[in-house]
Write a protein that holds these residues in place. Structure first.
Motif, PDB file in Angstrom:
ATOM      1  N   GLN A  18     -16.377  15.532  -6.558  1.00 44.60           N
ATOM      2  CA  GLN A  18     -15.935  16.217  -7.203  1.00 44.60           C
ATOM      3  C   GLN A  18     -15.720  17.557  -6.279  1.00 44.60           C
ATOM      4  N   SER A  19     -16.649  18.144  -5.478  1.00 47.37           N
ATOM      5  CA  SER A  19     -16.879  19.331  -4.802  1.00 47.37           C
ATOM      6  C   SER A  19     -15.689  19.703  -4.016  1.00 47.37           C
ATOM      7  N   VAL A  20     -14.991  18.309  -3.289  1.00 46.47           N
ATOM      8  CA  VAL A  20     -14.087  18.026  -2.569  1.00 46.47           C
ATOM      9  C   VAL A  20     -12.777  18.485  -3.326  1.00 46.47           C
ATOM     10  N   SER A  21     -12.679  17.514  -4.289  1.00 45.91           N
ATOM     11  CA  SER A  21     -11.380  18.175  -5.519  1.00 45.91           C
ATOM     12  C   SER A  21     -11.088  19.123  -5.463  1.00 45.91           C
ATOM     13  N   SER A  22     -11.998  19.745  -5.801  1.00 45.76           N
ATOM     14  CA  SER A  22     -12.077  21.315  -6.329  1.00 45.76           C
ATOM     15  C   SER A  22     -11.770  22.087  -5.472  1.00 45.76           C
ATOM     16  N   ARG A  23     -12.537  21.979  -4.002  1.00 41.21           N
ATOM     17  CA  ARG A  23     -11.049  22.880  -3.051  1.00 41.21           C
ATOM     18  C   ARG A  23      -9.722  22.735  -3.427  1.00 41.21           C
ATOM     19  N   LEU A  24      -9.543  21.626  -3.414  1.00 38.12           N
ATOM     20  CA  LEU A  24      -8.173  20.765  -2.767  1.00 38.12           C
ATOM     21  C   LEU A  24      -7.327  22.022  -3.909  1.00 38.12           C
ATOM     22  N   PHE A  25      -7.831  21.412  -4.806  1.00 39.22           N
ATOM     23  CA  PHE A  25      -6.777  21.148  -6.302  1.00 39.22           C
ATOM     24  C   PHE A  25      -7.312  22.810  -6.674  1.00 39.22           C
ATOM     25  N   PHE A  30       0.780  -1.622   0.169  1.00 36.93           N
ATOM     26  CA  PHE A  30      -0.030   0.138   0.103  1.00 36.93           C
ATOM     27  C   PHE A  30       1.259   1.111  -0.080  1.00 36.93           C
ATOM     28  N   ALA A  31       1.770   1.004   0.661  1.00 41.04           N
ATOM     29  CA  ALA A  31       3.084   2.265   0.985  1.00 41.04           C
ATOM     30  C   ALA A  31       3.783   2.324  -0.438  1.00 41.04           C
ATOM     31  N   GLY A  32       4.173   1.494  -1.315  1.00 40.59           N
ATOM     32  CA  GLY A  32       4.513   1.692  -1.927  1.00 40.59           C
ATOM     33  C   GLY A  32       3.548   2.480  -3.686  1.00 40.59           C
ATOM     34  N   ILE A  33       1.813   2.233  -3.575  1.00 42.60           N
ATOM     35  CA  ILE A  33       1.134   2.801  -4.296  1.00 42.60           C
ATOM     36  C   ILE A  33       0.711   3.994  -3.607  1.00 42.60           C
ATOM     37  N   GLY A  34       0.841   4.221  -3.005  1.00 41.10           N
ATOM     38  CA  GLY A  34       0.921   5.737  -2.384  1.00 41.10           C
ATOM     39  C   GLY A  34       1.602   6.763  -2.264  1.00 41.10           C
ATOM     40  N   ASN A  35       3.425   6.418  -2.262  1.00 40.55           N
ATOM     41  CA  ASN A  35       4.227   6.694  -3.021  1.00 40.55           C
ATOM     42  C   ASN A  35       3.820   6.797  -4.681  1.00 40.55           C
ATOM     43  N   GLN A  36       2.956   6.433  -5.173  1.00 42.38           N
ATOM     44  CA  GLN A  36       3.148   6.488  -6.644  1.00 42.38           C
ATOM     45  C   GLN A  36       1.747   7.066  -6.921  1.00 42.38           C
ATOM     46  N   LEU A  37       1.445   7.450  -5.652  1.00 44.70           N
ATOM     47  CA  LEU A  37      -0.129   8.356  -6.928  1.00 44.70           C
ATOM     48  C   LEU A  37       0.562   9.559  -5.680  1.00 44.70           C
ATOM     49  N   SER A  38      -0.253  10.341  -7.041  1.00 43.71           N
ATOM     50  CA  SER A  38      -0.530  12.249  -6.821  1.00 43.71           C
ATOM     51  C   SER A  38      -1.447  12.491  -6.195  1.00 43.71           C
ATOM     52  N   PRO A  39      -1.750  13.231  -5.516  1.00 44.59           N
ATOM     53  CA  PRO A  39      -3.562  13.707  -4.622  1.00 44.59           C
ATOM     54  C   PRO A  39      -4.312  13.965  -5.423  1.00 44.59           C
ATOM     55  N   TYR A  40      -4.068  14.443  -6.774  1.00 44.42           N
ATOM     56  CA  TYR A  40      -5.302  14.574  -8.028  1.00 44.42           C
ATOM     57  C   TYR A  40      -5.786  13.259  -8.570  1.00 44.42           C
ATOM     58  N   ARG A  41      -4.376  12.429  -8.630  1.00 40.91           N
ATOM     59  CA  ARG A  41      -4.696  11.020  -8.876  1.00 40.91           C
ATOM     60  C   ARG A  41      -5.450   9.640  -8.160  1.00 40.91           C
ATOM     61  N   MET A  42      -5.375  10.671  -6.998  1.00 42.53           N
ATOM     62  CA  MET A  42      -6.304   9.727  -5.450  1.00 42.53           C
ATOM     63  C   MET A  42      -7.577  10.099  -5.752  1.00 42.53           C
ATOM     64  N   MET A  43      -7.590  11.432  -5.650  1.00 41.03           N
ATOM     65  CA  MET A  43      -9.258  12.181  -5.741  1.00 41.03           C
ATOM     66  C   MET A  43     -10.016  11.517  -6.954  1.00 41.03           C
ATOM     67  N   ARG A  44      -9.165  10.598  -8.390  1.00 44.19           N
ATOM     68  CA  ARG A  44      -9.791  10.527  -9.147  1.00 44.19           C
ATOM     69  C   ARG A  44     -10.169   8.796  -9.492  1.00 44.19           C
ATOM     70  N   ALA A  45      -9.359   8.242  -8.432  1.00 47.74           N
ATOM     71  CA  ALA A  45      -9.595   7.325  -8.292  1.00 47.74           C
ATOM     72  C   ALA A  45     -10.769   7.026  -6.771  1.00 47.74           C
ATOM     73  N   ARG A  46     -10.732   7.887  -6.065  1.00 46.77           N
ATOM     74  CA  ARG A  46     -12.547   7.876  -5.463  1.00 46.77           C
ATOM     75  C   ARG A  46     -13.685   8.338  -6.089  1.00 46.77           C
ATOM     76  N   ILE A  47     -13.080   9.080  -6.863  1.00 46.87           N
ATOM     77  CA  ILE A  47     -14.494   9.502  -7.658  1.00 46.87           C
ATOM     78  C   ILE A  47     -15.474   8.339  -8.580  1.00 46.87           C
TER      79      ILE A  47
END
Length: 230
Positions: A220-227, A85-102
């Motif tokens: 999407q609202s959370v993502s917009s505020r973050l970025f 999990f740590a390895g995957i997390g280290n490869q992901l940007s916050p933006y891509r993480m939010m895309r996965a959640r969406i």
């Protein structure tokens, strides 16, 4: 707007409880000892234990059922999987993480609208109310985590819950930036409050399409505020 990088929160009592679960041979679905026994076994205070339980529930290691006890989640992990999990997390940007959640969480909310019990809907609504009443941003984030996991539990599907927990575990390894905030606590008009209410209303009405759309709009609202401004 993201301004700096923070490391994931760590809690000594939570790590000790995580080790106790792993070393005690508890399998997914097993009930762990009650609070009084855990306090004696670990030599910690009740406050420390409850903080640890909150942390591990947010991390997807355990889940709690009022009146029945605390159980090991199907998303609980060993050290090897934690490293993955740590390895995957280290490869992901916050933006891509939010895309996965969406991509994932609206589909889980749709299932929750179909299968949620009255008790589960009440738990989700209670988490939303606690988030609204939070006296600090850190408390809001804890309650927000509990809100989203309660939705995943309500989908009544062990595989979807494990998927949510895995997604959440990776999320904690991503190098998130801190959000610039002018207040010590969420303002009364914080947009997530109304978004949580919309999700709760859709779940209570067992409206699957509305639940999907409400969760998607929220993320999407959370993502917009973050970025904003990136």
């Amino acid at each position: 707007m993201l301004t700096r990088t923070d490391q994931p929160e760590r809690d000594e009592c939570a790590e000790r409880l995580r080790a106790l679960i792993a070393e005690g041979g508890y399998a997914p679905g097993d009930r762990i000892p009650p609070e009084r026994q855990l306090i004696e076994m670990m030599g910690i205070t009740r406050a420390g234990l409850r903080r640890a339980l909150d942390f591990l529930e947010r991390d997807g290691v355990i889940w709690r059922h009022v009146g029945k006890g605390t159980f090991v989640s199907y998303g609980a992990t060993d050290a090897v999987t934690e490293d993955a999990f740590a390895g995957i997390g280290n490869q992901l940007s916050p933006y891509r993480m939010m895309r996965a959640r969406i991509c994932v969480e609206p589909a889980i909310a749709r299932e929750a609208a179909v299968y949620a019990s009255r008790e589960q809907v009440a738990r989700i609504d209670a988490a939303a109310k606690r988030a609204r009443a939070a006296a600090s941003w850190s408390e809001y984030e804890r309650q927000d985590d509990q809100f989203h996991r309660a939705v995943a539990e309500a989908a009544d599907n062990a595989l979807l819950l494990a998927l949510f927990d895995s997604l959440n575990r990776v999320r904690r390894e991503v190098a998130w930036g801190a959000v610039t905030r002018s207040n010590a606590r969420p303002p009364r008009d914080h947009s997530s409050f109304a978004e949580h209410d919309a999700i709760c209303a859709a779940l209570a009405a067992h409206d699957a399409d509305a639940a999907f759309q409400a969760m998607r709009a929220h993320l999407q609202s959370v993502s917009s505020r973050l970025f904003e401004g990136i």
